[in-house]
Enzyme design. Sequence first.
Site, PDB file in Angstrom:
ATOM      1  CG  ASP A  88      13.193  36.066  46.787  1.00 48.26           C
ATOM      2  OD1 ASP A  88      12.424  35.814  45.838  1.00 48.26           O
ATOM      3  OD2 ASP A  88      13.064  37.069  47.507  1.00 48.26           O
ATOM      4  CD  GLU A  98       9.519  32.133  51.123  1.00 46.78           C
ATOM      5  OE1 GLU A  98       9.822  31.708  50.008  1.00 46.78           O
ATOM      6  OE2 GLU A  98      10.192  33.019  51.706  1.00 46.78           O
TER       7      GLU A  98
END
Length: 342
Positions: free
Chosen positions: A226, A55
Amino acid sequence: MKLVTIQDLAQIVKKHGFENFMSDLVSYLKNDFVRWNEFDKSPRYAAHVPGGVLELMPTADKQYFTYKYVNGHPGNPLEGKQTIVATGQMSEVKYGFPILLSEMTALTGFRTAATTMIATEYMARKDSSTLALIGTGAQSEFQALAHRMVRPIKTIRYFDIDPLAMDKFERNLGDKGFNLVRCTSAEEACNGADIITVCTACKKHAVVIENSWVKPGVHINGLGGDCPGKTELDKAILFRGKVIVEYTEQSMVEGDIQQITPEEVKQVLHAELWELISGSKVGREEDSEVTIYDSVGFAIEDFSALRLTHDLAHKYGIGHDIDMIPPINDPKNLISVLDLHK
């Protein structure tokens, strides 16, 4: 440009003090969150790869641009590697030049705990003295020490599916003045808890916390949901009380609220965290309320952590000054750095 390695960060924290670092980070976070509308915001970029996710988390205000690179590979510990590692960069907006490159693995531990401190400050009962920790991995000690700074935590009830992780937790916190209660299940750990903080790594729609375990007055910090397809809470819990998130657009994709429909999100969502900090909305109002912080982590938190690290690195003269920008007098003569005439 300042380079801050993990060894440098350890020196900064030792020099500044663990609690002072955490307290100052909370202040930086609050100062940045109340400026919420000044930031460029977007859900993070994620590349879902075999075994995990990679990410990038960018944001900017009028002075700085920051981003964090972070992974999440739940199977890594089986090969002796960390589940999450991260690095971060801060650049000046005026010229676009980078001014800081920092480790962010430990720094993410700090910023996640500091942000959870803020949610706990606004949402947990003031007399909360028993903390349940579900998952005693890399984040657990940060969470335990942080919670004690905002609530009178005396007892920690904890559980992890890995007994060695619980052994590690006990070694690290055994001399910190807590009453440590090792439990044989998540349900046992939640029994009698005022605050439940859950942070597990398994990438699936798991029900780590059952609705029936959550008694009136409990505050829940849900930290492990998450990414898409990764949740921890029985979705019935979300309808029990006030739910807060960091950034709704991102949380609907990655948080525990991904389990419910957009219409149901409107029904259960009480506020974004910045609204509590700014005072535009209130947190807990009654001792009997159930409150839920559905956290996924957001780029402004990393912005605050990098800003503090940059300030302290300069204050204490810690870190390495390195050339990442070509040192040339003529900005159009880039090839001169290669010194091809020799």
